[in-house]
Design a protein around this motif. Structure first.
Motif, short mmCIF file in Angstrom:
data_model
loop_
_atom_site.label_atom_id
_atom_site.label_comp_id
_atom_site.label_asym_id
_atom_site.label_seq_id
_atom_site.Cartn_x
_atom_site.Cartn_y
_atom_site.Cartn_z
N ARG A 81 11.06 -12.50 9.55
CA ARG A 81 11.75 -11.25 9.88
C ARG A 81 12.99 -11.08 9.00
NH1 ARG A 81 15.86 -9.25 12.07
NH2 ARG A 81 16.79 -11.19 12.75
N GLN A 82 13.77 -12.16 8.87
CA GLN A 82 14.98 -12.09 8.05
C GLN A 82 14.65 -11.87 6.57
OE1 GLN A 82 17.26 -15.61 8.92
NE2 GLN A 82 17.91 -14.85 10.93
N SER A 83 13.56 -12.47 6.10
CA SER A 83 13.15 -12.27 4.70
C SER A 83 12.78 -10.81 4.46
CB SER A 83 11.96 -13.17 4.36
OG SER A 83 12.31 -14.52 4.41
N GLN A 84 12.04 -10.22 5.41
CA GLN A 84 11.69 -8.80 5.28
C GLN A 84 12.94 -7.93 5.31
OE1 GLN A 84 8.90 -8.21 8.47
NE2 GLN A 84 7.22 -9.22 7.38
N GLU A 85 13.88 -8.24 6.19
CA GLU A 85 15.13 -7.47 6.28
C GLU A 85 15.92 -7.58 4.98
OE1 GLU A 85 18.05 -5.07 8.17
OE2 GLU A 85 15.96 -5.46 8.63
N ILE A 86 15.96 -8.77 4.40
CA ILE A 86 16.68 -8.97 3.12
C ILE A 86 16.00 -8.16 2.02
CG2 ILE A 86 17.16 -10.68 1.32
CD1 ILE A 86 17.74 -12.68 3.61
N ALA A 87 14.67 -8.16 2.00
CA ALA A 87 13.94 -7.38 0.98
C ALA A 87 14.24 -5.90 1.15
CB ALA A 87 12.44 -7.66 1.09
N ARG A 88 14.25 -5.41 2.41
CA ARG A 88 14.55 -3.99 2.66
C ARG A 88 15.97 -3.65 2.21
NH1 ARG A 88 17.16 -0.96 5.93
NH2 ARG A 88 17.81 -2.59 7.35
N LEU A 89 16.93 -4.51 2.57
CA LEU A 89 18.32 -4.27 2.18
C LEU A 89 18.47 -4.31 0.66
CD1 LEU A 89 20.21 -6.31 4.92
CD2 LEU A 89 20.13 -3.82 4.67
N SER A 90 17.77 -5.21 -0.01
CA SER A 90 17.83 -5.28 -1.48
C SER A 90 17.33 -3.98 -2.09
CB SER A 90 16.99 -6.45 -2.00
OG SER A 90 17.55 -7.67 -1.61
#
Length: 119
Positions: A81-90
């Motif tokens: 979940r955090q990896s997906q959130e980081i990708a979205r924020l990037s």
């Protein structure tokens, strides 16, 4: 006299040798006899021993392993979940960066256009 003394010494040595052999034989016989009579199998146990104690420990260990697997699954899901959130924020940051660059280019272009107009 020397001859008698020599015979007495030989006889004493012979008697001593025979005595030592008899003593060794007697010791060996008594040791083997003791060895045969004193063979024991010692068995000891706890007076408070219970099979249930160990069964409970196995259940607790199985439960702990299950809880650990569940925690690992939750942790893995949280990391995803955090990896997906980081990708979205990037992606959002990249988009904002492009928009800012466009706005900057527009402002520079407008400034150049104004400076080219005679006053």
């Amino acid at each position: 006299d020397a001859h008698d003394h020599m015979h007495a010494s030989i006889l004493a040595g012979f008697c001593l040798s025979i005595s030592l052999l008899i003593l060794q034989s007697a010791l060996l016989i008594s040791n083997s006899d003791l060895d045969q009579r004193h063979r024991f199998l010692w068995v000891s146990y706890r007076s408070d021993y219970s099979d249930n104690l160990y069964i409970n420990q196995d259940v607790e260990l199985t439960q702990l392993k299950s809880e650990l697997r569940d925690a690992e699954r939750r942790q893995s899901a949280e990391i995803n979940r955090q990896s997906q959130e980081i990708a979205r924020l990037s992606k959002d940051v990249k988009d904002l960066s492009q928009q800012l660059k466009k706005a900057h280019d527009l402002l520079q272009s407008a400034d150049r256009d104004r400076s080219c107009i005679p006053q």
